[in-house]
Each structure stands twice: as structure tokens, then as C-alpha cells.
Motif scaffolding. Sequence first.
Motif: not given
Length: 348
Positions: A154, A156, A170-171, A173-175
Motif C-alpha cells: 500500500y 500513502y 492500493s492506498l 486506508e485502514k478499513t
Amino acid sequence: PAKPQGPAQATLLFVGDAMQHQDQIDRAKALGTDGEYDYSGCFSLIAPTVKGADYAIVNLETPLGGGKGGYTGFPCFSAPDEFAVALKEAGFDLFLTANNHTLDRSDAGLRRTLQVLDSIKVDHVGTYHDKAERERLVPFIKDVNGIRIAFLNYTYGTNGLEAKDGAEVSLIEKTAMADEMRRAREGGAELVVVMPHWGVEYVLTENAAQRDVAQFLIDEGADLVIGGHPHVVQPMKVIHSEKHDKDVLVVYSLGNFISNMKTGDTRGGAMVTAVVERGADGEARFKSATYDTFYAAKPDGSARSNFRVIPSWRADEIPAAQRGWWNTFDGSARRVFSKYNINVPSAH
């Protein structure tokens, strides 16, 4: 999937950012014939070590945009396909593509990069032709020496560039990360390796945001968290997860693998070799890790010289005029590691 049985052990090898600045592209072109780009000498000294690992991972920090529009270095990268081929020939098995430069040649460059990596038959994670492909290909789970390991990557962000035509990056992002980690376990992964592109460039220690994401990933069940992006090394720590009662390897930044960056701390990077194993109890776990350093030497002026990755144990190969740079880089890196590392010793 049926759970694998019996004791097993594997070594995973990680290096940082494989970059192509303009001088590197120009040098490869000058050394090549018939319009080809020659990277043959770049990785010869480190290749035996890379090939010696069961599975080796590198961050490909440039799109492979094709010759149209020319090949370019900073700030908008696009490298020749031969660069990826040379990394594969050096022994790298998995290429990370989620980084801040992945959209430098827009959606078309991102997709072409994936096509090239597929054509040379290397694994890759982090970017996808579209959302549907990400849904289909993630989680990526690899059988490494009999241990099923998920690899997730992932970033940022992408330097403010946005996909214009549905390409998928793919960033952090916690979810989404938690969901893909959960799907990895459901898909039979015994271990989960998460590789974030994060942190602040040129800063030798991690920041609070990195620590927060690392702790989140640990709580979600990651076994190894291996970071890149700052272009300098940052600390490596074995952190015990109270929640899961296991040790987790966190590497905040591996620095550069190969580049033409100019400051002392950017002139090299670290390689981490991690041992993972499945015990007699049937559980796979991270066991131990060591690091090594290497220097990205610039051409020395001789007719066939190119940029070269020179590992610390072959420092005799560093051109005399660049020894001072090596000492600056290596001294600084080892000071960071001796001060901040927790249970990740030097291999040499």
C-alpha cells in the motif's frame, strides 16, 4: 484450503527503492547496443545473495512507460523494460508497485508496467488494471518453501496524481487493509506480510503516523511490516503483539536499493533477511531477522562501468573516489540501527 502440515522454514529477503534517475537511464543507453538498455553489471555482486533467499522482494519505484515520450527520471519517472528484466535476473521474485510514482505516466503507464511484469513472469502487488482486478487478485498468497504467505502493498499517495481511467492503486486506508488482511487469512495464508510506502523523505527515524499504522497492522494480525519511501534507512524492531501473543518484524524504511541520489544518507540502503517457520505445533511464525547494508556506486569513469549495488561485504569493490561516500552512508546507517533497532542485528 487445507492447512499445511509439518515443520517448514523459509527466508524472505527485502530491499528498498529501485529507482531510475536520468543519469542511470542515459548510462544504460550508452552501454547498450541497437537501442537496448544495458543493466547487466548493476546487480552482479548482490545477485548471489538475492538468489540465495527463498523469496526476494523489491520496490519498483518507476513505471515502465514504454519508449513513447522517452524515458525520464525525476520528477516523473519512466524506465526501460530492461530495468525490470535486470531485477528479475538478479533474483527478485516479487515487485512492489504501490508507491508515489506509480501514476507518473498516468493510467496507461501503470497498466503497461503490469503487462511487462506479467510478460517476464514475476509476481507483483500494489496496483491493478481496475477495481475488479484488485478484487480478484488480492490477497496475493504465495507458497514459499511450503509456507503459505500473503503479501500486501500500500502507498500513502501518488504525488497528487489521480487515476483518470479507473486504474487501481492500493492506498494506506485502514478499513481496506484490515479487510484484505482478513481475506488473506480466510484464503489460507499462514503469515501476512504488509509492505507500506510511507513516512517522510530523508528523515532517519519513523514518525508518529508510521508508528500508528504499524500498530494497527500488528493488531490486525500482520507478521511482518516492511516499509519504504523515505530514501534513507529507518529503524527495525521486533515488536511483541500482546493481542496475538507473537513477535512481529517492523522495518520502517529500507532506504534506496539503486538510485542516483546525491546526499550521504541516500547513497545506499539496507537489505533485511527474515526467517519464518512452521513449528511442530503446526503454527507459522516470524522467527528472526538480520540486516546488511549496501552502497549504490556511480560509474567510475571506465568504459564499461555502470551504477552498481555493492554489498558491505564487498566494499573493496567501491571505487576509490567514492569510499568517502560509502563511509558516510554506512556509518550513519549503522548508527541509526545500533541506537534504535530492537532484536534486528547486523548479519556481518
